[in-house]
Design an enzyme around this catalytic site. Structure first.
Site, mmCIF file in Angstrom:
data_model
loop_
_atom_site.group_PDB
_atom_site.id
_atom_site.type_symbol
_atom_site.label_atom_id
_atom_site.label_comp_id
_atom_site.label_asym_id
_atom_site.label_seq_id
_atom_site.Cartn_x
_atom_site.Cartn_y
_atom_site.Cartn_z
ATOM 1 N N GLY A 71 0.805 -1.213 0.000
ATOM 2 C CA GLY A 71 0.000 0.000 0.000
ATOM 3 C C GLY A 71 0.841 1.268 0.000
ATOM 4 C CB THR A 72 3.834 2.264 1.958
ATOM 5 O OG1 THR A 72 3.192 1.969 3.204
ATOM 6 C CG2 THR A 72 4.708 3.493 2.111
ATOM 7 C CG ASN A 151 -6.059 4.115 8.174
ATOM 8 O OD1 ASN A 151 -6.335 5.056 7.423
ATOM 9 N ND2 ASN A 151 -5.117 4.196 9.079
ATOM 10 C CD GLN A 179 -7.821 -0.467 6.635
ATOM 11 O OE1 GLN A 179 -8.657 -1.291 6.989
ATOM 12 N NE2 GLN A 179 -6.573 -0.492 7.070
ATOM 13 C CB SER A 199 -1.900 -3.233 0.968
ATOM 14 O OG SER A 199 -0.990 -3.932 1.778
ATOM 15 C CB ALA A 200 -1.418 -8.863 -0.591
ATOM 16 C CG HIS A 201 -0.215 -6.414 5.005
ATOM 17 N ND1 HIS A 201 -0.522 -6.023 6.287
ATOM 18 C CD2 HIS A 201 0.248 -5.310 4.377
ATOM 19 C CE1 HIS A 201 -0.237 -4.721 6.422
ATOM 20 N NE2 HIS A 201 0.221 -4.275 5.268
ATOM 21 C CB THR A 237 13.719 -9.672 -9.442
ATOM 22 O OG1 THR A 237 14.953 -9.345 -10.070
ATOM 23 C CG2 THR A 237 13.353 -11.119 -9.723
ATOM 24 C CB CYS A 325 0.816 8.694 25.597
ATOM 25 S SG CYS A 325 -0.335 10.060 25.619
HETATM 26 C C1 LIG Z 1 -2.101 -0.304 5.758
HETATM 27 C C2 LIG Z 1 -2.455 0.874 4.927
HETATM 28 C C3 LIG Z 1 -1.546 1.412 4.012
HETATM 29 C C4 LIG Z 1 -0.136 0.891 3.880
HETATM 30 O O1 LIG Z 1 -0.098 -0.358 3.280
HETATM 31 P P1 LIG Z 1 1.221 -1.285 3.454
HETATM 32 O O2 LIG Z 1 0.982 -2.420 2.523
HETATM 33 O O3 LIG Z 1 1.230 -1.705 4.889
HETATM 34 O O4 LIG Z 1 2.392 -0.462 3.073
HETATM 35 C C5 LIG Z 1 -1.959 2.478 3.235
HETATM 36 N N1 LIG Z 1 -3.192 2.978 3.341
HETATM 37 C C6 LIG Z 1 -4.100 2.495 4.211
HETATM 38 C C7 LIG Z 1 -5.463 3.075 4.265
HETATM 39 C C8 LIG Z 1 -3.762 1.437 5.031
HETATM 40 O O5 LIG Z 1 -4.655 0.965 5.899
#
Ligand SMILES: *Cc1c(COP(=O)(O)O)cnc(C)c1O
Length: 388
Positions: A71-72, A151, A179, A199-201, A237, A325
């Site tokens: 995602g990043t 998120n 999300q 993002s797959a995870h 790759t 915090c």
């Molecule tokens: C988790 C998240 C990301 C980042 O994705 P990664 O695969 O962890 O780099 C970006 N945007 C949102 C809304 C997310 O929840």
């Protein structure tokens, strides 16, 4: 001790069926998809089949999918890639004030490089107004990025409506759908977007792999250089096992979405009803109905989110908070401040996110423990007066 995971918005377990699909691609079928020999061609086939599956799932064409490291990277590439490709056309970008840092930080970088960035406000539910977007657009605007669902508070934006405004003006529109994918159906043509991040995870696939949808004809500057993978749009790759895992995870989501959404929505709505009934002085954050089926976010007043998180963790319950915090920043979440919470209320936030393996009994356990944890922490809070 019970161990209950209610932090699916942070990451999800990799589905065992995904792991099984990935497994052959480490030893048996380890080829480099750019190699011309049989090993390479085997990997290439897996790559293109995966691309097809991911594309179909969002109604895109295979050549419109670029696999990334998550995602990043997808978000960074969308912002920086379009900004650098179009900077001669204009230097104004519009985004919202509640984006993930993977969008807001590249926006800040662009600001330093001389771009003008408009951060649209949101209402008390975290919703961006199409009227505000219309007002913000200028002749210089080249790019708009607004997340599909948030998120932290789960609010789902009216992306189709927002993107239509962009389209009418010929401005590229990107949405971070990290999300939403797997939770609500996504169709890039119905949403009218030019770029979309996955993002797959976050949907039961492996970490470190994702995708960026880029509508045909959209100009995006490449910033990973050194190879002609992904039609020259991203060198490196191919992470074949990860990509195969991503596409298997996509298929499982499509198969299960309807059922899972139904189950999770019921659990979500149970918590939205039950938490205020069992704990006083709480506030639901996010929209009451236009929210992710698996997201619940409450501010529990007079206590600190992190103490709550750690107390629940000791009871085996994993949740999240918008307060940090003990980490480097004393600032509560920008999202909670953007919906108008004062610092104290923002610091008392608790995010509960559910997923494929959440059961009713997990929610029973949470509801057995949460009121007790809150009571204990409030007993130590000088600000709390019962019944207030
Ligand atoms: C988790 C998240 C990301 C980042 O994705 P990664 O695969 O962890 O780099 C970006 N945007 C949102 C809304 C997310 O929840």
């Amino acid at each position: 001790m019970e161990k209950i995971y209610l932090d699916y918005a942070a990451t999800t377990p990799t589905d065992p069926q995904v792991i099984a699909a990935m497994e052959p691609y480490f030893f048996e079928k380890f080829g480099n998809a750019s190699s011309l020999h049989a090993y390479g061609q085997e990997a290439k086939k897996a790559l293109e089949d995966s691309r097809q599956a991911v594309a179909e799932s969002i109604n895109a064409k295979p050549e419109e999918i670029v696999f990334t490291s998550g995602g990043t990277e997808s978000d960074n590439s969308a912002l920086l890639g379009v900004a650098y490709a179009l900077e001669k056309k204009g230097r104004h970008i519009i985004t919202s004030s509640i984006e993930h840092h993977a969008v807001s930080e590249p926006a800040k970088l662009l600001e330093k490089r001389g771009f003008r960035i408009t951060y649209l406000p949101v209402d008390k539910y975290g919703m961006v107004s199409p009227e505000d977007l219309k007002q913000a657009i200028s002749n210089e605007t080249i790019f708009i990025s607004i997340m599909h669902a948030n998120n932290e508070i789960g609010t789902i934006q009216p992306i189709a409506e927002l993107a239509k405004i962009a389209k009418e003006k010929g401005i590229y529109f990107h949405t971070d759908a990290v999300q939403t994918f797997g939770h609500i159906p996504i169709n890039v043509n119905e949403l009218n977007v030019d770029l979309l991040s996955l993002s797959a995870h976050k949907f039961y696939g492996p970490k470190g792999v994702g995708a960026l949808y880029i509508r045909k004809g959209t100009r995006v500057e490449t910033f990973l250089l050194g190879g002609d993978q992904e039609r020259g749009r991203r060198a490196s790759t191919h992470n074949i096992s990860g990509i195969v895992g991503c596409s298997r995870a996509v298929q499982l989501c499509l198969e299960n979405m309807e059922n899972e959404t139904k189950l999770q929505t019921a659990l979500r709505d149970r918590l939205i009803k039950e938490i205020p009934a069992k704990v006083d002085a709480v506030r639901l954050n996010g929209h009451p109905t236009k929210r992710l089926p698996n997201n619940v976010n409450f501010s529990i007043k007079y206590i600190e989110g992190e103490s709550m998180l750690l107390s629940l963790d000791m009871l085996g319950i994993a949740v999240s908070t918008g307060s940090a915090c003990t980490s480097t920043s004393l600032e509560p979440s920008h999202v909670l401040l953007a919906i108008g919470l004062d610092h104290e209320t923002a610091h008392g936030s608790l995010r509960i996110t559910m997923g494929r393996w959440t059961r009713e009994s997990d929610i029973d356990y949470l509801m057995e423990k949460l009121p007790m944890v809150v009571k204990k922490l409030r007993a130590m809070s000088p600000l709390y007066e019962p019944g207030k």
